[in-house]
Design an enzyme around this catalytic site. Structure first.
Site, PDB file in Angstrom:
ATOM      1  N   SER A 153       8.508  -4.931   6.351  1.00  0.00           N
ATOM      2  CA  SER A 153       8.247  -5.892   7.438  1.00  0.00           C
ATOM      3  C   SER A 153       8.994  -7.210   7.263  1.00  0.00           C
ATOM      4  O   SER A 153       8.397  -8.276   7.072  1.00  0.00           O
ATOM      5  CB  SER A 153       6.750  -6.131   7.560  1.00  0.00           C
ATOM      6  OG  SER A 153       6.144  -4.890   7.755  1.00  0.00           O
ATOM      7  N   ASP A 206       6.480  -3.270  10.599  1.00  0.00           N
ATOM      8  CA  ASP A 206       5.028  -3.070  10.813  1.00  0.00           C
ATOM      9  C   ASP A 206       4.643  -3.045  12.296  1.00  0.00           C
ATOM     10  O   ASP A 206       3.699  -2.362  12.697  1.00  0.00           O
ATOM     11  CB  ASP A 206       4.195  -4.117  10.060  1.00  0.00           C
ATOM     12  CG  ASP A 206       4.676  -5.540  10.270  1.00  0.00           C
ATOM     13  OD1 ASP A 206       5.634  -5.753  11.032  1.00  0.00           O
ATOM     14  OD2 ASP A 206       4.077  -6.450   9.657  1.00  0.00           O
ATOM     15  N   ARG A 215       0.809  -1.217   0.000  1.00  0.00           N
ATOM     16  CA  ARG A 215       0.000   0.000   0.000  1.00  0.00           C
ATOM     17  C   ARG A 215       0.840   1.262   0.000  1.00  0.00           C
ATOM     18  O   ARG A 215       1.935   1.284   0.553  1.00  0.00           O
ATOM     19  CB  ARG A 215      -0.878   0.044   1.254  1.00  0.00           C
ATOM     20  CG  ARG A 215      -1.961  -0.995   1.234  1.00  0.00           C
ATOM     21  CD  ARG A 215      -2.681  -1.071   2.519  1.00  0.00           C
ATOM     22  NE  ARG A 215      -1.766  -1.279   3.622  1.00  0.00           N
ATOM     23  CZ  ARG A 215      -2.131  -1.239   4.881  1.00  0.00           C
ATOM     24  NH1 ARG A 215      -3.376  -0.986   5.185  1.00  0.00           N
ATOM     25  NH2 ARG A 215      -1.257  -1.451   5.837  1.00  0.00           N
TER      26      ARG A 215
END
Ligand code: GLC
Length: 470
Positions: A157, A211, A95
Site C-alpha cells: 500500500s 489496499d 499480516r
C-alpha cells in the site's frame, strides 16, 4: 448567482458554534481557525481541480494524481477454487492471510499479524523483505503447506508504477516506512528474491496490489454494485472501476477488456501546488513535522496518521497565543509533535456526539493539563473543525468519482481505522457526497480486511486470467 444546492451545502458544512464565556476570545479563536473551514466556493473549486487532475492523470499528462493502472480488468466470476495467500504491508499491521475459496467465496480464513519494528521500517530494503519472506515461510510451514504451490497476492500500500499485474516499481515510501534503497525497484522482484533466498516453500507471487484495490474486490463479494474502494486509515486513497478505453497507460497486451481498476493515489493530490489555496499554516507545520516532507499533501489533510497532529498543531498555536490553557505551565507534551494521535481525536469527537465532556477531560489530563470548561469547548471545537474538513475533502473526491462512473447505483467499499473509529465521519460523508454528486445513487459499505482477504481474492483472479491466456 446562489443556487439552491449551494445553500443546502452551505448549511450542511457548518460546524457547531463555539460558545465561550469570553466573546473576544471566541472571536479570536474563530479567526485563527477560519481557513480550516471551507466555503462553498472553495469546495466547488476543489471539486473542479480534482476532476481536472483525474482527467490529466488518466491521459498521461502531468498531474498530482498517478491514476495507476492495476491491470485488474474484472472481478470474481465464482469459478475460483482452492488455497490462496495474501501478504499485507502498509496498514496498521503486517499480516499473512490464507484463504480457501469455493465457487469464488471464502470458506476458510487464517490470519496472522506480525509486528515490524522501526529498525526494519526505516532502514534498507533487503532486511525488510527478508523479514516479510520469513513471516510467509513461518506461516506456511506452521500449516504444513510447504510443498503446496500457493499463489500469493501482495498488498503493497504505497505508490507504485505498475507495468503489469505482477511488476510494480515503488515511487516513494509514505506513512511510517522509509527504506530509500527500495525506491525505483520492483517490489515483487524484491519479495520473490527474498523468498528464493529461503527456498523453503512453493509460494508463487502472482499479483501486486494496493489496499484500496483489495477493498474494492473484497467489497464486491458483499455488494455487486461496488465500483469504488476507499481506505481512510493511517493513509488515505481510493480506486475505482474505469472504462478500459479511457485508460492510456496500458503496457501489456489488451484482450478486449471493458473495465479496469484504477488506483488514484489521491494521497498525493496537490503535491504539484494545485491545492495550495486551501493550505493553512497548520498544514505547513504538520508537513514539516512529518517523515517525508513536501509530499502527500492531501493525505496530510485527511488521514489517521496526520489528523491528530493537525489538531495538536492548532491547539499548540492557540495556547502560544494565550487563547487556550491560560496559566498552565506543563505544556511540554502538547508542544511536542506526534503526541496527539488520531484515536484521541475520535475519542473527543465521541463527546461531541454524546453531548458530554468526560473523554475530552481525560485526553487533556493525559497531557498533564487541567482544563476549565472553556478549554474543553475549544478542544472539542478544534477536533470538529479538523475532522469535518477531512470528511468534506474526501466527500468532494468521492462525489467526483461517482459522477465519472457511468452507473445507476454505486456502492463504495470502505475500510480503515479512521473511518471505523471516528464517530462522525461516516454520517458527514453520506450527507456531503449526496449534496455534491449530481444525483448519483450511492452507498457506503464497510469491507473489512480488504487489504488481506481482497489480496487473496486478487491472487485468484490473477491465476484465472493467466490460465485463460495459456
Ligand atoms: C498511502 C499509499 C497508498 C495507500 C494508502 C492507504 O496513501 O500511498 O498506496 O492506498 O496509503 O493505505
Amino acid at each position: 448567482m446562489v443556487v439552491p444546492a449551494d445553500c443546502a451545502l452551505h448549511e450542511a458544512i457548518q460546524v457547531s458554534p463555539l460558545i465561550l464565556s469570553d466573546d473576544v476570545r471566541r472571536q479570536k479563536i474563530e479567526n485563527h481557525t477560519a481557513k480550516m473551514r471551507l466555503s462553498v466556493a472553495t469546495v466547488r473549486k476543489i471539486q473542479d481541480v480534482f476532476i481536472s487532475e483525474v482527467n490529466k492523470g488518466i491521459h498521461q499528462q502531468p498531474s498530482s494524481l498517478q491514476m495507476e493502472n492495476t491491470y485488474i480488468p474484472e472481478l470474481l466470476d465464482r469459478t475460483e477454487e482452492g488455497l490462496y495467500l495474501a501478504l499485507d504491508l502498509g496498514g496498521t499491521n503486517f499480516r499473512v492471510v490464507l484463504l480457501e475459496l469455493a465457487h469464488g467465496a471464502p470458506i476458510r480464513q487464517e490470519v496472522k499479524k506480525y509486528h515490524i519494528g522501526s529498525e526494519l521500517r526505516i532502514g534498507s530494503a533487503i532486511p525488510l523483505f527478508d523479514f516479510l519472506a520469513k513471516c510467509v515461510s513461518d506461516f506456511v510451514i506452521a500449516r504444513g503447506l510447504q510443498d503446496v504451490e500457493l499463489p500469493l497476492g501482495f498488498t503493497f500500500s504505497f505508490p507504485m508504477i505498475q507495468h503489469s499485474l505482477d511488476v510494480a516499481v515503488l515511487v516513494t515510501w509514505t506513512k511510517t516506512f522509509n527504506c530509500p534503497d527500495a525506491v525505483n525497484k520492483d517490489v515483487v522482484k524484491l519479495l520473490r528474491e527474498a523468498l528464493d533466498r529461503r527456498a523453503d516453500t512453493k509460494v508463487k507471487v502472482v499479483a501486486v496490489l494496493n489496499d484500496t484495490t483489495g477493498t474494492l474486490v473484497q467489497g464486491s463479494t458483499l455488494d455487486p454494485n461496488v465500483a469504488i474502494g476507499l481506505i481512510l486509515g493511517t493513509g488515505s486513497n481510493a480506486c475505482y472501476l474505469e472504462r478500459a478505453d479511457r485508460v492510456e497507460h496500458w503496457e501489456t497486451e489488451r484482450h478486449g477488456e471493458k473495465e479496469v481498476i484504477i488506483d488514484i493515489e489521491w494521497g498525493a493530490f496537490g503535491d504539484n501546488g494545485v491545492l495550495d489555496f486551501i493550505k493553512t499554516d497548520f498544514d505547513r507545520e504538520n508537513d514539516a513535522n512529518s517523515l517525508i516532507v513536501n509530499s502527500f499533501t492531501f493525505e496530510k489533510y485527511i488521514s489517521g496518521k496526520y489528523l491528530g497532529e493537525v489538531v495538536r498543531v492548532i491547539l499548540a498555536r492557540l495556547t502560544k497565543e494565550g487563547l487556550l490553557f491560560v496559566g498552565e505551565t506543563t505544556l511540554h507534551s502538547l508542544l511536542t509533535p506526534g503526541t496527539l494521535t488520531t484515536d484521541l481525536v475520535s475519542k473527543i469527537e465521541q463527546d461531541s456526539v454524546d453531548g458530554g465532556n468526560s473523554n475530552t477531560k481525560e485526553v487533556i489530563k493525559k497531557f498533564g493539563i487541567i482544563p476549565d470548561e472553556d478549554d474543553i469547548r475549544v478542544v472539542q471545537y478544534v477536533c470538529e473543525v479538523a475532522s469535518n474538513r477531512a470528511a468534506l475533502l474526501v466527500s468532494i473526491c468521492l462525489a467526483g468519482l461517482l459522477d465519472r462512473i457511468d452507473k445507476e447505483q454505486v456502492a463504495i467499499a470502505v475500510d480503515g481505522s479512521l473511518y471505523k473509529h471516528h464517530p462522525r465521519l461516516e454520517n458527514w460523508m453520506k450527507r456531503y457526497i449526496s449534496l455534491l454528486t449530481s444525483g448519483r445513487q450511492f452507498k457506503l459499505i464497510l469491507a473489512e480486511d480488504g487489504s488481506g482477504k481482497g489480496a487473496a481474492l486478487v491472487a485468484a483472479i490473477a491465476q484465472r486470467l493467466q490460465e485463460r491466456l495459456q
